[in-house]
Design an enzyme around this catalytic site. Structure first.
Site, short mmCIF file in Angstrom:
data_model
loop_
_atom_site.label_atom_id
_atom_site.label_comp_id
_atom_site.label_asym_id
_atom_site.label_seq_id
_atom_site.Cartn_x
_atom_site.Cartn_y
_atom_site.Cartn_z
CG HIS C 85 -2.51 -13.53 -10.99
ND1 HIS C 85 -3.59 -13.39 -10.15
CD2 HIS C 85 -1.76 -14.53 -10.46
CE1 HIS C 85 -3.49 -14.28 -9.16
NE2 HIS C 85 -2.40 -14.98 -9.33
CG ASP C 114 -1.06 10.28 12.46
OD1 ASP C 114 -2.22 10.72 12.31
OD2 ASP C 114 -0.48 9.61 11.58
CD1 TRP C 150 6.02 -13.38 -10.29
CD2 TRP C 150 6.76 -11.54 -9.26
NE1 TRP C 150 6.73 -13.77 -9.19
CE2 TRP C 150 7.19 -12.67 -8.54
CE3 TRP C 150 7.11 -10.26 -8.80
CZ2 TRP C 150 7.97 -12.57 -7.37
CZ3 TRP C 150 7.88 -10.17 -7.64
CH2 TRP C 150 8.30 -11.31 -6.93
CB SER C 178 4.41 3.73 -2.66
OG SER C 178 3.49 3.35 -1.67
CB SER C 179 7.52 -0.07 -0.77
OG SER C 179 6.47 -0.78 -1.31
CG HIS C 262 14.48 -15.44 -0.84
ND1 HIS C 262 13.73 -16.50 -1.32
CD2 HIS C 262 14.43 -15.49 0.49
CE1 HIS C 262 13.28 -17.17 -0.26
NE2 HIS C 262 13.69 -16.58 0.83
CD GLU C 264 8.28 -7.98 -2.44
OE1 GLU C 264 8.98 -7.07 -1.97
OE2 GLU C 264 7.05 -7.92 -2.50
CE1 TYR C 266 12.77 -15.92 2.82
CE2 TYR C 266 11.32 -16.45 4.66
CZ TYR C 266 12.20 -16.85 3.67
OH TYR C 266 12.50 -18.17 3.53
CB SER C 277 2.63 -13.46 16.97
OG SER C 277 3.42 -14.26 16.13
CG HIS C 311 16.15 -20.69 -2.95
ND1 HIS C 311 16.22 -20.31 -1.64
CD2 HIS C 311 15.01 -20.12 -3.42
CE1 HIS C 311 15.19 -19.53 -1.34
NE2 HIS C 311 14.44 -19.40 -2.41
CG HIS C 312 14.13 -17.75 -6.22
ND1 HIS C 312 12.79 -17.95 -6.01
CD2 HIS C 312 14.61 -17.19 -5.08
CE1 HIS C 312 12.48 -17.51 -4.79
NE2 HIS C 312 13.56 -17.05 -4.21
CB THR C 337 10.43 -20.86 9.06
OG1 THR C 337 11.40 -20.05 8.38
CG2 THR C 337 9.06 -20.51 8.56
CE LYS C 340 7.80 -15.67 13.41
NZ LYS C 340 8.48 -14.74 14.30
NE ARG C 459 6.01 -20.38 -12.18
CZ ARG C 459 6.61 -19.49 -11.42
NH1 ARG C 459 7.76 -19.77 -10.87
NH2 ARG C 459 6.09 -18.30 -11.23
#
Lengths: 199, 394, 540
Positions: C85, C114, C150, C178-179, C262, C264, C266, C277, C311-312, C337, C340, C459
């Site tokens: 998931h 293009d 994950w 790909s990314s 991290h 990722e 963002y 925006s 922090h993870h 943040t 914004k 979790r």
């Protein structure tokens, strides 16, 4: 299909895009290398700062230069464990000792191969509190090398250590754990962690 | 309300006063009831100094967020109501203000610094592991915890495994779930109240994590690395926690139960355990009767072996072989002992020599050789195990 | 410079209408297309299919968690569900959806015909079905699919992993490639192909946020590739990067993973910021407040995202100095943040708002993402994190920022730009219904998870103690409402494409930007000549 406004600008756009793409690809390759560079970098940072409980490699001890700090007594305790799938017996002569910083001490450890085949073991040390690790120096340790034991063999392994006098004042107890792993099937290699002595 | 009072006044000619007293009582009652309800939604404040410090920090940050939320969401909702085209307003066109940007950069920064200060204090306190009164080793296994007590000289006195005790019938919905469903164990960790207990945390296989919410302590158990925790529990009682790092199939089934005893009671219990451990050591050279071996063996089997090999010994072939009628259990007893002792690397069969002493090993091997349809001719004594691993048998 | 309002003209508009190049028909068109609109469409449909597959896994999870006890699936399979998931939603739904939006919109927004490298663009897309086909097929292989979360920490994902871990590694490599290729394309397009007159500080925010996101991707996807390569070596070639036995360190795995991980997250939110925006100014009929500030804030967030990773890992056994540093850095990242959010609110303030479906999703984003931000702030407080870490409090936090955060922004974007893409309006009443069902569903699903986390529920567990039962039941009900509501979205989109009211070119009264100067539907080839920027509507 794209109609080029003028041939020269069209070609140069294609060239510019290609050039940009290659420059960016360079970043990609660089970051891939950086990812791998993080491995020795991590070890370097751990050693330099002592963060992470690493105790570093063999420590050259010159008895002439060091005087024990008799004003402090540090409680050192030893824990031994064998990791999953490692059926050897592994114990320390004593659970703990009290030492002065700057004093060279020896503690004996024992391993026995309880199986009926030749095996190779590797002990991995770890120290808490993390702030103390970089001050715990081992001048001789069985963890510096792999231990080869024949079936049923019992081995006595001395470990000599000295705690640096710069140990932070708030540390009164220091715990050293050894985790023993079965590395019989590992390809022979120098420890990936960098220094030939460490974990 | 104002309009209603005005109407009543107009109708009756009587001026209705605002019922301040009633309002206060009502508000207090609502707050109290709401508070009790809100407590059930909140983190526990726990039974240690640290857990209380964490709780207070949590509430401080929470309230700061609420205030910021009220301001920001208030502005949004006001805007949604007032600044809509359907009200016929003309949209303003202002779109920048450096001073405003600076303001709402600096003010949050100051708020965050204000948060960071007490947080740093709490962290420093949590890291102060010195001056402990006793030490316990905590080791995470797939899927249980092991506790080993150290005496004043840091020698190991006794240890035991702590397994989930909830019956599988409850888990598979065949019987009603007990009050402490999934949070009960066969052997809880016992520690004294009011003494500084230090925990040395390791792991046998993968990364686990040891957490007792009421103590406010949690630490990962990493294989090959030592971690340290401490706690001083003010209040005797039973406290429950869980493994909090994914560690495989039964990650949700390896709880932590800590029984905090008043100091005197703890000392009595501890003394008794030391005595029993000593007796156990002496039993290593004892010769047991077959009945004794079967009784102990069955208990060990059901705790350590039955999840995979099944209580009836039939296993789940091919992953978990059957023991009833197997070549191993009916073959040479030393080969059998060795297999249980060393495990089978690369499979789920663990090296139980790490987990069971010679008495338990002898008993469980004996049990496997004599239970169900098996009827080996031999008896397995602890000294058989000791001799084997000392290399004194073929 | 303020909000960029360009009134440009595509000089070749009429010309193309006469000589519209008809693309190949059928499979060949889609397999071989190098057209950014086609590729955008492919990415968006692919990501939606992935959303449904990942969502089905979520419903399997929430079905098992509806009540205490093991009712439907075994714990081992549950771990495969939670793992896949996560992988599918992160790498298969959210990220490709944003890339699809970039493909459709970036060239049109900057006045380019293009993407910079159209053939590489095609390859970037078609790798993905291959990668995810491989990943999903592992669920049916012997030993089961990936079951280590994950975040795939070692040694659970190396020494103790099922055999399919090798396919998992291959899949990650493919997604990463790909990314990376997509990012190179996006950066080259933005840097080299803007119409004359469009300076960097006049680009739409969506383009800015994607430019910055693309650089983040280039920086961290290779690190992830390195990490899974190290895993591969540990598993198959006898190295010990993460195995303490050979001198490695499982904690190092976490450091390297989160150094990728991290930034990722963002990567998964910055394009959302760009979308919001664009949408709010349109429906408030007012320029975006603080354009420059928004650009700097985005860049600050991106830069700071490299400094907060541990922090993870607050409970892993880090020394005090490390904990303090990462706590301070994490608190710091809240500042840009917040800036914004304040800017969006100021954009709404004293505008003249209408509440079409895209605006509903955008406003919900601002409110609910902020709630996710608050739980994030609480998590940043390291001592408190000892009670939150690896509980449902964290699950609630990241689902708030990813679902009513990223996903809502994608839904908003589709509603907003679909009329431009297909030339037809969606059914506004159905759109609003989809919004309200999603809004209610998402909150009923995830708000109670804050409480089950605070109550102590860890979790990644398939069964739980009785005190968590009520929260879980409510959450599961919400999940079903939210999940099935997305089928309504599918219906709305298909109905619009097939039989929606024809859309005008401008579509939305307050819309500004080059894409709105094009006809609806946008012709297959647009801006074959760069638009002449005839005037810039300055705003006082």
């Amino acid at each position: 299909m794209r109609k080029p406004a003028a041939d020269s600008t069209a070609i140069s756009l294609q060239q510019r895009n290609g050039k940009t793409a290659w420059q960016l690809a360079l970043i990609v390759v660089g970051m891939f290398g950086f990812g791998f560079a993080l491995v020795p970098l991590y070890d370097l940072l751990c050693e330099v700062t002592g963060l992470g409980g690493r105790t570093g490699g063999a420590y050259a001890y010159d008895p002439a230069t060091v005087q024990p700090d008799k004003s402090r007594l540090i409680q050192v305790n030893f824990t031994t464990n064998t990791n999953a799938g490692m059926p050897w017996e592994f114990w320390a002569e004593k659970g703990g000792v009290r030492v002065h910083p700057g004093e060279l001490r020896q503690m004996n450890f024992f391993v026995r191969n309880t199986t009926d085949r030749r095996m190779i073991g590797q002990a991995v040390p770890s120290v808490v509190p993390p702030s103390a690790a970089q001050y715990f120096h081992k001048t001789e340790c069985f963890c510096f090398e792999q231990q080869v034991l024949e079936p049923g063999e019992l081995l006595e392994m001395p470990m000599r250590f000295i705690i640096a006098k710069e140990l932070p004042k708030n540390v009164q107890t220091l715990s050293l754990s050894y985790e023993l792993f079965d590395v019989t099937n590992f390809a022979a290699r120098v420890s990936v962690a960098g220094s030939e002595g460490s974990e | 309300m104002k309009a209603r009072r005005a109407r009543i006044a107009a109708k009756t000619g009587v001026k209705v006063k605002k019922n301040w007293l009633g309002r206060c009582i009502g508000l207090t009652a609502a707050l109290l009831a709401g508070n009790a309800w809100a407590d059930s939604l909140n983190m526990t404040s726990g039974v240690t100094g640290i857990s209380n410090t964490i709780y207070e920090l949590h509430m401080l940050i929470f309230w700061i967020c609420v205030v910021i939320g009220v301001v920001v969401f208030g502005a949004i909702f006001w805007s949604l109501l007032r600044h809509r085209k359907s009200r016929g307003v003309e949209p303003a066109q202002f779109h920048e203000s450096t001073s405003v940007e600076i303001a709402w950069t600096m003010i949050p920064t100051l708020i965050l610094i204000a948060m960071a200060w007490p947080a740093s204090q709490a962290l420093i306190e949590m890291y102060d592991t010195g001056g402990e009164d006793m030490t316990v080793e905590v080791r995470g296994y797939q899927w249980k915890w092991q506790y080993k007590y150290l005496d004043a000289d840091y020698n190991e006195t006794f240890g035991f495994f702590s397994n989930l005790a909830t019956p599988t019938d409850e888990i598979h919905n065949r019987s009603v779930k007990g009050e402490n469903y999934l949070l009960e164990v066969d052997n809880p960790l016992r520690i004294p109240a009011n003494r500084k207990v230090r925990f040395l945390i390791t792991a046998e296989d993968v990364i686990h994590a040891w957490w007792v919410p009421d103590f406010g302590i949690k630490r990962d158990a990493v294989p090959g690395m030592l971690n340290e925790l401490w706690t001083i529990v003010d209040q005797p009682g039973i406290y429950r926690g869980q493994c909090t790092e994914l560690c495989g199939k039964d990650h949700g089934f390896m709880p932590i139960v800590v029984e905090v005893l008043p100091e005197k009671e703890y000392d009595t219990w501890y003394g008794e355990q030391v005595r029993q451990a000593q007796a156990r050591k002496e039993a290593l050279s004892k010769t047991f009767t077959a009945d004794e071996l079967m009784a102990e063996g069955e208990q060990v089997y059901n705790t350590f072996c039955a999840t995979c090999h099944m209580p009836n010994g039939k296993g789940v072939p091919p992953v978990f072989p059957a023991l009833d009628g197997s070549a191993i259990t009916m073959g040479d007893r030393y080969a059998h002992i060795r297999l249980v002792y060393e495990g089978v690397p690369g499979t789920s069969m663990q090296a139980f020599g790490n987990q069971l002493d010679a008495v338990a090993l002898a008993a469980v091997v004996h049990y496997e050789r004599h239970a169900w349809g098996n009827d080996a001719a031999d008896v397995v004594q602890p000294r058989d195990v000791i001799n084997l691993i000392a290399g004194e048998v073929k | 410079m303020s909000d960029i309002i360009l009134a440009g003209q595509d000089l070749d508009h009429d010309h193309d209408a006469h000589h519209e190049v008809v693309p190949d028909r059928g499979i060949a068109r889609w397999l071989l297309t190098t057209n950014h609109k086609d590729i955008g469409t492919l990415y968006l449909w692919f990501s939606f299919i992935m959303l449904l597959i990942g969502g089905t896994m979520a419903l399997v999870i929430r079905t098992e968690l509806f009540e205490p006890g093991l009712q439907f699936i075994e714990p081992a399979f549950f771990n495969q569900m939670t793992t896949n998931h996560g992988l599918i939603m992160v790498f298969g739904a959210i990220m490709p959806a944003f890339v699809g939006l970039a493909n459709w919109l970036v060239p049109m927004m900057v006045g380019a015909p293009d993407m910079a490298l159209p053939r590489m663009n095609n390859l970037s897309f078609w790798i993905l079905p291959l990668a995810f086909g491989l990943l999903i097929s592992t669920l049916f292989m012997e030993g089961g699919g990936p079951n280590f979360g994950w975040t795939f920490y070692a040694p659970l994902s190396t020494t103790y992993a099922p055999d399919t871990v090798t396919y998992f590694i291959l899949g990650i490599h493919m997604m990463g490639a790909s990314s990376i290729m997509g990012s190179i394309n996006i950066i080259a397009t933005i840097l080299n192909m803007r119409a004359p007159g469009m300076t960097l500080m006049k680009m739409p925010l969506f383009v800015w946020t994607w430019l910055i996101t693309a650089y983040l991707l280039l920086a961290v996807m290779p690190v992830l590739a390195g990490l899974v390569t190290m895993m591969l070596f540990d598993i198959h070639f006898g190295t010990s990067f993460f195995n303490a036995a050979g001198g490695g360190d499982p904690v190092m795995f976490q450091h390297i993973f989160w150094f990728f991980g991290h930034p990722e997250v963002y990567i998964m939110i910055l394009p959302a910021f760009g979308i919001i925006s664009q949408i709010i100014p349109t429906f408030a009929r007012k320029p975006l407040f603080g354009y420059d500030s928004m650009v700097y804030a985005t860049a600050s967030i991106a830069f700071l995202s490299f400094t907060v990773w541990a922090h993870h890992m607050f409970t892993v056994g880090m020394p005090l100095a490390g904990q303090l540093f990462f706590m301070y850095a994490t608190l710091l990242i809240a500042v840009p943040t917040g800036v914004k959010v304040f800017n969006w609110v100021s954009t709404m303030w004293r505008g003249a708002m209408t509440f079409e479906t895209p605006m509903l999703f955008a406003i919900a984003f601002v409110v609910l993402f902020t709630i996710g931000g608050f739980s994030g702030l609480m998590l940043a407080i390291a001592p408190a994190d000892y009670q939150y870490h690896d509980t449902y409090f964290v699950v609630a936090h990241f689902h708030y920022v990813l679902v009513p955060g990223s996903l809502f922004s994608i839904l908003a974007a589709v509603y907003y730009w679909l009329p431009k893409w297909c030339g037809r309006m969606y059914d506004e009443s159905l759109g609003k219904l989809h919004f309200w069902l999603s809004f209610v569903g998402v909150n009923v699903t995830f708000f109670p998870q804050h409480f089950s986390g605070l109550a102590g529920m860890p979790r990644r567990i398939p069964d739980y103690a009785l005190q968590f039962a009520d929260f879980n039941m409510v959450s599961s009900i919400g999940a079903y409402v939210f999940g099935f509501s997305q089928l309504l979205f599918l219906y709305v989109v298909i109905k619009a494409i097939k039989s929606g009211e024809p859309a005008t070119d401008r579509v939305w009264e307050g819309a500004h930007g080059l894409e709105w100067t094009l006809p609806s539907p946008a012709p297959y080839h647009t801006f074959t000549h760069p638009p002449r920027v005839t005037e810039i509507e300055a705003h006082s």
